[in-house]
Design an enzyme around this catalytic site. Sequence first.
Site, mmCIF file in Angstrom:
data_model
loop_
_atom_site.group_PDB
_atom_site.id
_atom_site.type_symbol
_atom_site.label_atom_id
_atom_site.label_comp_id
_atom_site.label_asym_id
_atom_site.label_seq_id
_atom_site.Cartn_x
_atom_site.Cartn_y
_atom_site.Cartn_z
ATOM 1 N N HIS A 1 4.828 21.325 15.597
ATOM 2 C CA HIS A 1 3.926 21.735 16.678
ATOM 3 C C HIS A 1 4.678 22.369 17.837
ATOM 4 O O HIS A 1 5.917 22.329 17.920
ATOM 5 C CB HIS A 1 3.132 20.536 17.189
ATOM 6 C CG HIS A 1 3.980 19.484 17.854
ATOM 7 N ND1 HIS A 1 4.412 19.584 19.150
ATOM 8 C CD2 HIS A 1 4.467 18.311 17.387
ATOM 9 C CE1 HIS A 1 5.133 18.512 19.467
ATOM 10 N NE2 HIS A 1 5.180 17.725 18.401
ATOM 11 N N CYS B 1 8.510 14.216 15.337
ATOM 12 C CA CYS B 1 7.940 15.484 14.908
ATOM 13 C C CYS B 1 8.984 16.592 14.958
ATOM 14 O O CYS B 1 10.066 16.435 15.495
ATOM 15 C CB CYS B 1 6.759 15.869 15.785
ATOM 16 S SG CYS B 1 5.280 14.924 15.432
#
Length: 417
Positions: free
Chosen positions: A325, A343
Site C-alpha cells: 500500500h 506490510c
Amino acid sequence: MSQRSRSRTVPVCALLLAPLAAAAAGCGGPSSDPLAAKPYDASGQISFGGVEEGRKVDPDKPLEVTAKGDGSRITDVTATDAAGRYVRGELRPDGSRWRSTAPLAAGAHYTVRVSTENRHGRQGRRTIGFDTAPTDGKLRVSFGPDSGTYGVGQPITAELSEAVRDASARAVVERALKVQSRPAVQGSWHWVNNRTLHYRPREYWPTHATIDVRSALEGVKVGGGLYGGSSKPLKLRTGERIEAVTDAVTHQMTVRREGKEIRRIPVTTGKPGFDTRNGVKVVLAREAFVRMRGTSIGIPAGSADSYDLPVYWATRVTWSGEYVHAAPWSVGSQGYANVSHGCTGMSTANAKWFFDTIHVGDIVKVVGTGGETMTPFGNGFGDWNLTWTEWQEGSALAQTRPDGSGPADAARLRPEV
C-alpha cells in the site's frame, strides 16, 4: 471483509495477528483524529441482504451488506462462523456494498461485524448474528472463486455442505470433482480440512487459460448414507502472468509481466519483531481505501506507537491484514530500511501504479525477511509454499491403491480440522 498490515518516528503498517482483526489493519503514528472516538450504532446506515429476523439464511446465496446512501460508507466487514473461519468477500471501492465471494456452510451460525464512516468521517459499528438453513442430507459442493478472470496464482476452492472424514469417502468425493484447463496442466486437489479442498496445478496456471470446474457427485453414494447432490459448475480464465517479488534485504520490489521486468519500486517491509512473512502469497483483494489502527494488533491507543490513519491503494495479500500500500510517511526509508509493522510500503504514486497493474490471483512473493513463511491455509492463499510432493500428500487419490480399490494408507491423509 476485510471475508477475515506497518522507525518509531514515522507511522508504519501493521501485520494483524488474527483473522478476526482483519477489519482494522494498521498503519500510522500517534493521532488525535476524531475517528478514534467510540463508534456509534450504525444500524440505520446499512442493510443485510437475505437476512431476516427469525428466519434461517439460504447458504447458497451470497451475503450482502449495503450502505443506505445517506453519505455513509462501509469501511470493512468481517463474517465468521462459530469456529472462527473467515468468509471471504469483496468491498466496492466507494464503500457502497460488500458481498461474500465464498459460500456459506449449511446449518452454521455466523457473526457479521460491519465498520462504517458517516459523511463527517465519524466511525460506526454494527454486529449481527444469523443461522444458515440445514442441508437436505445430500452432499453439495460450492466452488470458488466467483466466475471471472484471475491471475495465474489463483487456487480453486471446493466447500462441502457436509463434513467428510472417512478416507474412502474422501476418495469418492475427490474423483467426482473435475477440473479441466485449456491448455491442459497437471494438478491435484488437497484436503485442507474435512469440508474444504483446494486445487492447484504443479506450476502456476498458463496465461490466458480457460478452466472449467464441475462436480459429478449427483446421485453418487459417498458413504455412511450420504449421497451426492447437484452443484453449480464454475468457469475461470487467467490473464497475463504478473509477479511481484519483494527483496527485504535490498528493499526493492521487482514487478514482472510475462517474465519481463516492467518496474522496480523502492519499498520498506517489516522491522524486526514485525517481520513481513516470507514466501508466495496470492492477491486477495484491491481496496482503494482502508482505515488502519494500531489497536488491532494490541498497541494501546495514545501510546508512542499508536496510529489511526487512512491508507490508500491497498492490495491485500492476507486476511489478517498484510497489504502492499501507499505509505507516504515512510518515503525516506523506502529503498533503504525496513520500518513497517509488516506490510510492504511504497510511495503513493508507486502504490497507485501497483494497484492498477495487479489483479486478484496475481503472485506477490517476499524474500529475505527474518519472518516466518506464509502458512499454506487459513490466512489467504499460501498454497504455493508447499512443494508439489507435499501438495499431493493432501490428496485422497494419491493414497489410493493402484487398482483403485481404496486408500492405501489412510493415516497419511491430513487430519480433520
